[in-house]
Design a protein around this motif. Structure first.
Motif, short mmCIF file in Angstrom:
data_model
loop_
_atom_site.label_atom_id
_atom_site.label_comp_id
_atom_site.label_asym_id
_atom_site.label_seq_id
_atom_site.Cartn_x
_atom_site.Cartn_y
_atom_site.Cartn_z
N PHE A 148 0.75 -1.04 -0.04
CA PHE A 148 0.03 0.03 -0.09
C PHE A 148 0.76 1.27 -0.20
N SER A 149 2.00 1.20 0.38
CA SER A 149 2.80 2.26 0.31
C SER A 149 3.24 2.52 -1.07
N ALA A 150 3.53 1.50 -1.76
CA ALA A 150 3.97 1.69 -3.23
C ALA A 150 2.60 2.20 -4.04
N LEU A 151 1.51 1.80 -3.68
CA LEU A 151 0.06 1.88 -4.34
C LEU A 151 0.13 3.69 -4.03
N GLY A 152 0.12 4.09 -2.68
CA GLY A 152 -0.07 5.39 -2.34
C GLY A 152 0.75 6.36 -3.13
N SER A 153 2.08 5.82 -3.19
CA SER A 153 3.26 6.58 -3.93
C SER A 153 2.84 6.94 -5.43
N ALA A 154 2.59 5.71 -5.86
CA ALA A 154 2.23 5.98 -7.52
C ALA A 154 1.19 6.77 -7.77
N SER A 155 0.04 6.54 -6.99
CA SER A 155 -1.19 7.43 -7.22
C SER A 155 -1.02 8.87 -7.05
N THR A 156 -0.12 9.33 -5.88
CA THR A 156 0.30 10.54 -5.88
C THR A 156 0.89 11.26 -6.85
N MET A 157 1.98 10.41 -7.27
CA MET A 157 2.77 10.81 -8.34
C MET A 157 1.93 11.10 -9.64
#
Length: 585
Positions: A148-157
């Motif tokens: 979920f850290s990776a998912l949140g990072s990608a969606s914010t970028m």
């Protein structure tokens, strides 16, 4: 034998249904592991403080305004000129209100952002509950944290690619990012009690690790793993699926005497305060850089998108130390009967999700025996909702009513973080000091009284907004007032994050961290479905966001008596009894 950080971290589970805090991984918490846990807060906190707290509400409102029309005729555009390059500012038609089409209805542009966050929290609650079973069982807790850290990072970028014509896409990214942050927060919070119980300062007090026979009995009965039977009635099948301690096992938590419990509370308070302070310091650094960039580029929509994208990069990069340094600290693997074999990954996923919901329903049913947990969760539901809604409402109020620019609003966010760090440290020390004076009567404030004082402090904000109805001199009519209230809000929020999380970790039964923290997340993040939705409704009906301060004020009065009657000592005793009854089942 001392285990170093460089040794093999692989685990060899034994055939029992042992809890997360028992035989599966009882190695002392290392300093590197603590740094790994702090790193998750350092990575993720700028998203909720900076992105959700400041930039995303501004961007969503501005994108809605770019597509909006005046309320008076529903035809005249709210803005004129280029849509994607101009500065972020209020409409020139300052005497009229701006509305935007949303799913076939016209809503206030301010409400568009509020409704987006309300819906995101609803989805967040469903995801958090569904993942709690996998977080409790097997080695999934750390994996879910990183996913979920990776998912949140990608969606914010990906905010870098939104445009006025894709304001629905921007809302979708906000929903995905908020859901990911909620999941990350639950997994991170669930690590706290485990790290505390295995911390050297706690374990050295009762020196159980000196003799391995105390941790793993020489004879371990061949007890079955927790079973999952979909043919059983909903509630009847749950005790079998809930992990328990075999009668021959030693539960370190139950060996704690008064002094040892005191040390555990002190370590919990310290780690919790460090986590909050690390998150706010991280957000402060990123917010400062964001203000400089936004001010230098003229407060354009592009500058907001660039800053949001960098928040996503920050989240991803600083999740790496968490991946490298944190131990999985797994719970027992969930075993299925032959008909429900988890050989198929999709069937296994479904089984874990169903198990999570069944466990949650069973836990909620059984939690009624824990009077103080029920009181806490109800009070926390309201307090968390109000705190979150106050932040979003105040930022949108400052943008639409006080016409403050994004750089000024971001500087307000920095003030909140600075005083949030001070609040986290101050209330953490006050809580530790209170616990260090046992049996001192009224001279020693209880943790619940610290929470009451925090609620009273937060109530100052809506009261001040209500004053604005009676006078034009004060009551949020001038931008400078926002800076003063930001200090008050930040100090209270920092204290709330530190004291409340630590207090709840004391009340939950040992070994049920992920499950009870999923309840905590439902009442924390899930409560925010209500506040933004109601404030959005009020704004749509009145087209004056100031009226929402009445709702927030009366809503904040409710948790004061709830936390006042909370009894932490009684709650700890009830949690121990809860575990004993679960074992007997």
């Amino acid at each position: 034998m001392t285990i170093t950080d460089d040794e093999d971290l692989s685990l060899h589970p034994i055939q029992t249904s042992f809890s997360t805090i028992s035989q599966l991984d009882t190695r002392p918490t290392s300093q590197k592991e603590v740094w790994g846990w702090l790193s998750y807060a350092w990575a993720a906190e700028p998203f909720t403080v900076g992105a959700v707290g400041i930039y995303i509400p501004i961007l969503l409102e501005q994108l809605a305004r770019e597509n909006g029309v005046l309320l008076s005729d529903l035809q005249t555009p709210c803005r004129a000129g280029p849509k994607n390059t101009g500065s972020v500012q209020h409409t020139d038609h300052s005497d009229d209100k701006c509305v935007v089409s949303c799913l076939g209805m016209y809503v206030d542009t301010t409400s568009f952002a509020l409704y987006t966050f309300s819906f995101s929290v609803l989805i967040q609650a469903v995801v958090v509950i569904s993942m709690s079973g996998a977080a409790d069982r097997g080695s999934f807790r750390k994996s879910l944290l990183l996913f979920f850290s990776a998912l949140g990072s990608a969606s914010t970028m990906m905010f870098l690619f939104v445009s006025p014509s894709t304001y629905y896409f921007a809302a979708l990214l906000a929903i995905v990012g908020n859901v990911a942050f909620g999941a990350v927060a639950v997994c991170g919070n669930a690590f706290l009690p485990v790290l505390v119980r295995n911390h050297p300062e706690v374990s050295d007090n009762f020196d159980m690790r000196a003799d391995s026979s105390l941790l793993v009995p020489s004879y371990v009965p061949d007890l079955p793993e927790a079973s999952f039977n979909t043919n059983k009635p909903l509630i009847d099948s749950l005790p079998d699926a809930f992990e328990s301690f075999p009668s021959t096992s030693i539960d370190p938590e139950r060996q704690l005497n008064g002094k040892q419990s005191l040390k555990a509370v002190q370590v919990s308070n310290r780690l919790s305060g460090m986590g909050v302070a690390a998150g706010y310091l991280s957000a402060f650094i990123l917010q400062t850089a964001g203000i400089v960039f936004i001010a230098a580029t003229g407060s354009t929509m592009l500058s907001l998108k660039v800053v949001l994208s960098f928040v996503g990069v920050w989240w991803g990069v600083f999740s790496i130390p968490t991946a490298l340094w944190m131990r999985p600290r797994p719970g027992p693997k969930l075993r299925f009967n032959e008909a429900q074999s988890d050989d198929n990954i999709f069937r296994a996923f479904r089984n874990y999700v169903v198990y999570a919901w069944r466990t949650l329903f069973w836990t909620a049913k059984e939690a009624r025996k824990l009077k103080d947990v029920a009181l806490y969760l109800f009070g926390w539901f309201i307090l968390s909702d109000c705190a979150t809604t106050i932040n979003t409402t105040s930022i949108l109020f400052a943008k639409t009513e006080l016409h403050m620019q994004p750089a000024a609003l971001a500087s307000i966010g920095i003030l909140s973080m600075v005083f949030g760090t001070l609040g986290a440290i101050t209330f953490s020390h006050l809580s530790a000091f209170a616990e260090s004076i046992p049996n001192s009567g009224a001279s020693s404030p209880d943790p619940n009284m610290l929470i009451v004082s925090i609620v009273v402090l937060i109530t100052v904000i809506p009261v001040y907004g209500i004053i604005g109805f009676t006078t034009k001199s004060i009551g949020l009519h001038h931008p400078w007032e926002m800076y003063v209230l930001a200090c008050v809000y930040g100090f209270a929020l920092g204290g709330m994050a530190s004291v409340c999380r630590s207090c709840f970790s004391i009340l939950i039964p040992p070994g049920k961290e992920s499950t009870f923290f999923s309840l905590y997340a439902v009442t924390d993040k899930g409560s925010s479905v209500l506040g933004p939705a109601i404030t959005g409704f009020i704004t749509d009906r009145t087209h004056n966001i100031r009226y929402t301060f009445f709702f927030l004020f009366f809503f904040l009065l409710i948790p004061i008596p709830i936390f006042y009657i909370l009894d932490v000592d009684r709650g700890k005793q009830d949690a121990e009894r809860f575990s004993e009854e679960a074992d007997a089942s």
